[in-house]
Write a protein that holds these residues in place. Structure first.
Motif, PDB file in Angstrom:
ATOM      1  N   THR A   1       0.848  -1.189   0.000  1.00  0.00           N
ATOM      2  CA  THR A   1       0.000   0.000   0.000  1.00  0.00           C
ATOM      3  C   THR A   1       0.888   1.244   0.000  1.00  0.00           C
ATOM      4  OG1 THR A   1      -0.092   0.153   2.417  1.00  0.00           O
ATOM      5  CG2 THR A   1      -1.765  -1.209   1.338  1.00  0.00           C
ATOM      6  N   PRO A   2       0.379   2.367  -0.498  1.00  0.00           N
ATOM      7  CA  PRO A   2       1.186   3.594  -0.488  1.00  0.00           C
ATOM      8  C   PRO A   2       1.698   3.964   0.901  1.00  0.00           C
ATOM      9  CG  PRO A   2      -0.725   3.872  -1.905  1.00  0.00           C
ATOM     10  CD  PRO A   2      -0.901   2.551  -1.203  1.00  0.00           C
ATOM     11  N   ALA A   3       0.866   3.773   1.921  1.00  0.00           N
ATOM     12  CA  ALA A   3       1.293   4.114   3.279  1.00  0.00           C
ATOM     13  C   ALA A   3       2.472   3.246   3.711  1.00  0.00           C
ATOM     14  CB  ALA A   3       0.129   3.946   4.251  1.00  0.00           C
ATOM     15  N   PHE A   4       2.404   1.970   3.399  1.00  0.00           N
ATOM     16  CA  PHE A   4       3.503   1.064   3.768  1.00  0.00           C
ATOM     17  C   PHE A   4       4.783   1.418   3.014  1.00  0.00           C
ATOM     18  CE2 PHE A   4       5.903  -2.862   2.758  1.00  0.00           C
ATOM     19  CZ  PHE A   4       6.378  -3.122   4.028  1.00  0.00           C
ATOM     20  N   ILE A   5       4.670   1.742   1.739  1.00  0.00           N
ATOM     21  CA  ILE A   5       5.847   2.097   0.943  1.00  0.00           C
ATOM     22  C   ILE A   5       6.545   3.320   1.544  1.00  0.00           C
ATOM     23  CG2 ILE A   5       6.608   2.984  -1.299  1.00  0.00           C
ATOM     24  CD1 ILE A   5       4.398   1.232  -2.558  1.00  0.00           C
ATOM     25  N   GLU A   6       5.773   4.327   1.936  1.00  0.00           N
ATOM     26  CA  GLU A   6       6.373   5.524   2.522  1.00  0.00           C
ATOM     27  C   GLU A   6       6.970   5.235   3.896  1.00  0.00           C
ATOM     28  OE1 GLU A   6       6.904   8.275   0.973  1.00  0.00           O
ATOM     29  OE2 GLU A   6       5.880   7.529  -0.821  1.00  0.00           O
ATOM     30  N   PHE A   7       6.312   4.378   4.668  1.00  0.00           N
ATOM     31  CA  PHE A   7       6.846   3.998   5.981  1.00  0.00           C
ATOM     32  C   PHE A   7       8.175   3.272   5.819  1.00  0.00           C
ATOM     33  CE2 PHE A   7       6.922   0.965   9.651  1.00  0.00           C
ATOM     34  CZ  PHE A   7       7.058   1.916  10.656  1.00  0.00           C
ATOM     35  N   GLN A   8       8.254   2.387   4.842  1.00  0.00           N
ATOM     36  CA  GLN A   8       9.490   1.656   4.585  1.00  0.00           C
ATOM     37  C   GLN A   8      10.611   2.610   4.171  1.00  0.00           C
ATOM     38  OE1 GLN A   8       9.139  -1.982   2.289  1.00  0.00           O
ATOM     39  NE2 GLN A   8      11.093  -1.596   1.293  1.00  0.00           N
TER      40      GLN A   8
END
Length: 295
Positions: free
Chosen positions: A275-282
């Motif tokens: 998900t976009p949120a996970f990609i940015e968190f990573q």
């Protein structure tokens, strides 16, 4: 049965009451009560036991909550994936206690500043329990400790990115003589978290020399690193924890430290989860990472 009803059910289950759930959901209490009654009628069993002012899940309710969590989390994931213009929704992050204390404050603050429209739900547990929660879709990603080799993961299929390298230290009571082997340790008790903790597993292996020596160490289970430190400082136990946590507790003169080994912390997720949120968190975690692969 619809998504809205499942969301109402989950909130009532978490809050153990109608009034507080209604406040969080922005609904009137009578509407929440009606939703729960309709859901119980549709399923054909009581999901809650009414205990004075509390709503306690029945056995059937506990089972249903597990499925409701999975459905709601998958629905949220689907919404984020089909409309990936920007990070939105909820990101459910699981982590070890040590990582929350010593590693996550700065990345979480950065993420919240960059993406305030994303809600992060943070939970803590030992590595084994985090892996189980990942597989059950209760969380989206997890920070777990994985020793060399991946046998510790069992049958779990996970995507993993290394982010931190922790130095584990054995803590000994004040004034304890220098040691070379586990047999040199005077206290015969280990203060540790419940089974499932990678650090506890490594500690037990080291103290018993991988089962080759019949050491008689008992386990005193505690719920925090501060409790481990206190038990060690009192002289009743030894303990093992990351040096980054020891430095946070900041009473280094109260115990003696003996370096043991290093263990890598990984950001783990289900295969293909993006998900976009996970990609940015990573991305933010990687920017704060201190992991350096060895040549």
């Amino acid at each position: 049965m619809d998504i809205a009803s499942l969301a109402v059910f989950r909130t009532v289950a978490r809050e153990q009451g109608i009034t507080r759930a209604a406040e969080l959901l922005g609904r009137v209490p009578s509407n929440v009560t009606t939703r729960i009654q309709q859901l119980e009628t549709e399923i054909g069993v009581a999901l809650f036991q009414r205990d004075k002012k509390r709503m306690i899940l029945t056995g059937e309710g506990l089972t249903f909550l597990d499925y409701a969590e999975r459905i709601l989390n998958l629905a949220d994931e689907a919404r984020q994936l089909v409309n990936p213009a920007a990070p939105v929704g909820t990101l459910r992050v699981g982590s070890m206690e040590s990582t929350v204390a010593s590693r996550l404050p700065v990345p979480l603050a950065t993420f919240n500043k960059n993406w305030p429209q994303v809600t992060i739900e943070l939970s803590t547990a030992p590595t084994r329990q985090l892996i189980t929660a990942l597989q059950a879709h209760h969380i989206d990603c997890a920070l777990i400790a994985v020793p060399s080799g991946e046998w510790w993961l069992g049958q779990a299929e996970l995507d993993k990115v290394p982010v931190f390298r922790e130095e584990l230290v054995l803590l000994l009571p004040p004034g304890h003589p220098d040691i070379e082997h586990a047999t040199d340790i005077e206290p015969k008790a280990l203060a540790a978290f419940a089974p499932g903790c990678t650090y506890r597993m490594l500690a037990e292996e080291w103290l018993t020399q991988f089962g080759s020596r019949k050491a008689h160490f008992t386990i005193q289970e505690v719920n925090s690193y501060h409790a481990m430190f206190a038990c060690t400082a009192a002289g009743s136990c030894v303990s093992i924890m990351p040096r980054s946590v020891v430095n946070l507790i900041n009473h280094l003169g109260d115990v003696k430290q003996h370096p043991l080994t290093t263990v890598d912390t990984y950001l783990a997720s289900r295969p293909g989860f993006s998900t976009p949120a996970f990609i940015e968190f990573q991305k933010i975690l990687s920017a704060n990472a201190d992991f350096k692969s060895e040549a």
